[in-house]
Structure formats: structure tokens, C-alpha cells
Motif scaffolding. Sequence first.
Motif, PDB file in Angstrom:
ATOM      1  N   HIS A  39       0.862  -1.185   0.000  1.00 17.78           N
ATOM      2  CA  HIS A  39       0.000   0.000   0.000  1.00 17.78           C
ATOM      3  C   HIS A  39       0.897   1.234   0.000  1.00 17.78           C
ATOM      4  O   HIS A  39       2.096   1.152   0.289  1.00 17.78           O
ATOM      5  N   GLY A  61      -6.239 -10.593   5.154  1.00 19.24           N
ATOM      6  CA  GLY A  61      -5.165 -10.448   4.164  1.00 19.24           C
ATOM      7  C   GLY A  61      -3.976  -9.745   4.790  1.00 19.24           C
ATOM      8  O   GLY A  61      -3.888  -8.527   4.810  1.00 19.24           O
ATOM      9  N   ALA A  63      -0.400 -10.894   4.414  1.00 17.50           N
ATOM     10  CA  ALA A  63       0.845 -11.003   3.636  1.00 17.50           C
ATOM     11  C   ALA A  63       2.050 -10.903   4.579  1.00 17.50           C
ATOM     12  O   ALA A  63       2.099 -11.603   5.586  1.00 17.50           O
ATOM     13  N   SER A  67       0.837  -3.800   6.777  1.00 15.00           N
ATOM     14  CA  SER A  67      -0.334  -3.044   7.240  1.00 15.00           C
ATOM     15  C   SER A  67      -0.695  -3.450   8.664  1.00 15.00           C
ATOM     16  O   SER A  67      -1.137  -2.617   9.460  1.00 15.00           O
ATOM     17  N   ASP A  85      -5.353 -14.818   7.708  1.00 14.43           N
ATOM     18  CA  ASP A  85      -4.706 -15.126   6.424  1.00 14.43           C
ATOM     19  C   ASP A  85      -4.334 -16.604   6.462  1.00 14.43           C
ATOM     20  O   ASP A  85      -3.715 -17.059   7.437  1.00 14.43           O
ATOM     21  N   SER A 121     -10.903 -16.351   5.154  1.00 16.64           N
ATOM     22  CA  SER A 121     -11.790 -15.432   5.873  1.00 16.64           C
ATOM     23  C   SER A 121     -13.197 -15.991   6.042  1.00 16.64           C
ATOM     24  O   SER A 121     -13.845 -15.750   7.066  1.00 16.64           O
ATOM     25  N   ASP A 138      -8.533  -6.874   2.733  1.00 23.44           N
ATOM     26  CA  ASP A 138      -7.399  -6.848   1.807  1.00 23.44           C
ATOM     27  C   ASP A 138      -6.954  -8.284   1.503  1.00 23.44           C
ATOM     28  O   ASP A 138      -5.772  -8.566   1.387  1.00 23.44           O
TER      29      ASP A 138
HETATM   30  C1  LIG Z   1      -2.765  -7.930  -0.901  1.00 22.23           C
HETATM   31  S1  LIG Z   1      -2.103  -9.091   0.228  1.00 22.23           S
HETATM   32  C2  LIG Z   1      -2.324  -8.275   1.778  1.00 22.23           C
HETATM   33  C3  LIG Z   1      -1.397  -7.090   1.945  1.00 22.23           C
HETATM   34  C4  LIG Z   1      -1.310  -6.517   3.339  1.00 22.23           C
HETATM   35  N1  LIG Z   1      -2.618  -6.176   3.870  1.00 22.23           N
HETATM   36  C5  LIG Z   1      -0.427  -5.277   3.295  1.00 22.23           C
HETATM   37  O1  LIG Z   1      -0.951  -4.179   3.039  1.00 22.23           O
HETATM   38  O2  LIG Z   1       0.778  -5.393   3.527  1.00 22.23           O
HETATM   39  C6  LIG Z   1      -3.351 -10.315   0.209  1.00 22.23           C
HETATM   40  C7  LIG Z   1      -3.245 -11.424   1.258  1.00 22.23           C
HETATM   41  O3  LIG Z   1      -4.551 -11.983   1.356  1.00 22.23           O
HETATM   42  C8  LIG Z   1      -4.442 -13.340   1.635  1.00 22.23           C
HETATM   43  N2  LIG Z   1      -5.711 -13.947   1.235  1.00 22.23           N
HETATM   44  C9  LIG Z   1      -6.135 -14.282  -0.003  1.00 22.23           C
HETATM   45  N3  LIG Z   1      -7.367 -14.805   0.056  1.00 22.23           N
HETATM   46  C10 LIG Z   1      -7.746 -14.777   1.362  1.00 22.23           C
HETATM   47  C11 LIG Z   1      -8.909 -15.168   2.068  1.00 22.23           C
HETATM   48  N4  LIG Z   1      -9.969 -15.691   1.442  1.00 22.23           N
HETATM   49  N5  LIG Z   1      -8.937 -14.992   3.410  1.00 22.23           N
HETATM   50  C12 LIG Z   1      -7.879 -14.438   4.073  1.00 22.23           C
HETATM   51  N6  LIG Z   1      -6.746 -14.050   3.446  1.00 22.23           N
HETATM   52  C13 LIG Z   1      -6.685 -14.212   2.116  1.00 22.23           C
HETATM   53  C14 LIG Z   1      -3.231 -13.804   0.853  1.00 22.23           C
HETATM   54  O4  LIG Z   1      -2.677 -14.963   1.455  1.00 22.23           O
HETATM   55  C15 LIG Z   1      -2.317 -12.586   0.932  1.00 22.23           C
HETATM   56  O5  LIG Z   1      -1.372 -12.738   1.960  1.00 22.23           O
END
Ligand SMILES: C[S@@+](CC[C@H](N)C(=O)[O-])C[C@H]1O[C@@H](n2cnc3c(N)ncnc32)[C@H](O)[C@@H]1O
Length: 219
Positions: A39, A61, A63, A67, A85, A121, A138
Motif C-alpha cells: 500500500h 489479508g 501477507a 499493514s 490469512d 476469511s 485486503d
Molecule cells: C494484498 S495481500 C495483503 C497485503 C497486506 N494487507 C499489506 O498491506 O501489507 C493479500 C493477502 O490476502 C491473503 N488472502 C487471499 N485470500 C484470502 C482469504 N480468502 N482470506 C484471508 N486471506 C486471504 C493472501 O494470502 C495474501 O497474503
Amino acid sequence: MYAKLTLRREDAKPESGTHSLLRHPVFAWLGIRPVLGQHTASEHEALKKWVTGKSSLVEIGVAEGASAVALREAMSPCGTLWLIDPFHLSRMRHINAMKRAARRAVEGCRNGRIVWIEKFSSAAASDWNGPIDFLFLDGDHSETGVQQDWDDWHQFVAPSGVVAFHDAATFPGGWTRQDWGPVKLVDRLFRDQVLPGWRIVQQVDSLVVVEKLSGVTEL
Ligand SMILES: C[S@@+](CC[C@H](N)C(=O)[O-])C[C@H]1O[C@@H](n2cnc3c(N)ncnc32)[C@H](O)[C@@H]1O
């Protein structure tokens, strides 16, 4: 092109400070580089502003945890931040450097309390039953994925609580497109119409923050 804190997406330009060879999360886990945020600096500041004083926070989400660190630093010291996550994207699941990098980064701050939920989630939502005053979406960015997160989770947001959608707006020089899932969902719920009981309270770069009006109870 806007600089995200440190870019990782395929369609975004990597920040010049991080050599592409060091982008693997193992280097963050080992402390060789900081975690890579996904971000912008303005979004980072906005997240911190919205969670200041909040005590029941959920991030979907995580990662590498950039965040999550922002949320933890700014939340109420008496609060709890649930981090959801499945960390399912690692090619070496037994090592899972992304999960380890996130844990190292988030646990480097001692503010508040952290609960890790290593699930998708939708699975986490089926076990959930408490009020939330800050929800950050996210995770799955597909149109159906982000819709599912909204459908599963918004009922738990307390009156005057907020939901922040990442990658939900296009902006000059940014990476999002009009056909991205979060952009389409936010258009449909809050721009093309006004969902009763909710209003957009801030948009900064790709981040859109909506507030649940007080007096609205869904639990
Ligand atoms: C865009 S990254 C998150 C970035 C983080 N919020 C940041 O700003 O540094 C997306 C994350 O969402 C997770 N993800 C994908 N689908 C998901 C789900 N259904 N439930 C929870 N997490 C999920 C992925 O494993 C990944 O780590």
C-alpha cells in the motif's frame, strides 16, 4: 506511477530500494530487509488514523504484515487485532517464509493484543460472534471474494465502526483498474447507490473507508 511503500504486485513497479532478488519473503523473515508493504504511504497514514483508539480490529489479508504493523502501532493498547490469512501461497508450506516474516514484523511491536487466525476469511467468519470497530478487507480481491467478505463480515461491524477496502478506487498514476473486484464492489454498494446505514468517509489512493452510521444494529 505512485510509489507504494514497497511494491510487490506483478503489475506494479517495484520500489527502487528493494532489489528484485531480495523480494522473496525469506529475506524479511531473516531480517535482511524490512517487510514489503502493498500500500502507499498515504494509505498507511490513513489506516493509522482510522484505528487510533480502536479496540476490536480485524484484518483480512496480512501477507508480510506491513499493514498489520501499522494497525498494531496505532490501535488502543487495550485492544485486540485479529489477523486472518491462510498463508496458502507459499510454495514451501513447511517453511512458509511469508507467515514467518509477518509474525516477526507484527511481534516486533508490543502494543495491544494479537490473535492469528490461519484460515480463509469465510471459515473465520463462521466462528465469529463479536463486535468489530475496524475491519480491513485486503484478502481475496476477486469480485466474488470481496463480495463474500463483505457479506460475511459487515454484520459484525459496530455502529460508528468502519470498514476499509484496499484496492477499491482508481487514482492518478495508481495500479488499480475499474474492473478490479474491490472497485466494482465499492461502486455497486456505495457510489452507484448509497447503501442505507453506511457512508464513505474517506478515499485516499486506492483505500476507501466506509462508516456504519450510529443507530444501525445488525448483530
Ligand atoms: C494484498 S495481500 C495483503 C497485503 C497486506 N494487507 C499489506 O498491506 O501489507 C493479500 C493477502 O490476502 C491473503 N488472502 C487471499 N485470500 C484470502 C482469504 N480468502 N482470506 C484471508 N486471506 C486471504 C493472501 O494470502 C495474501 O497474503
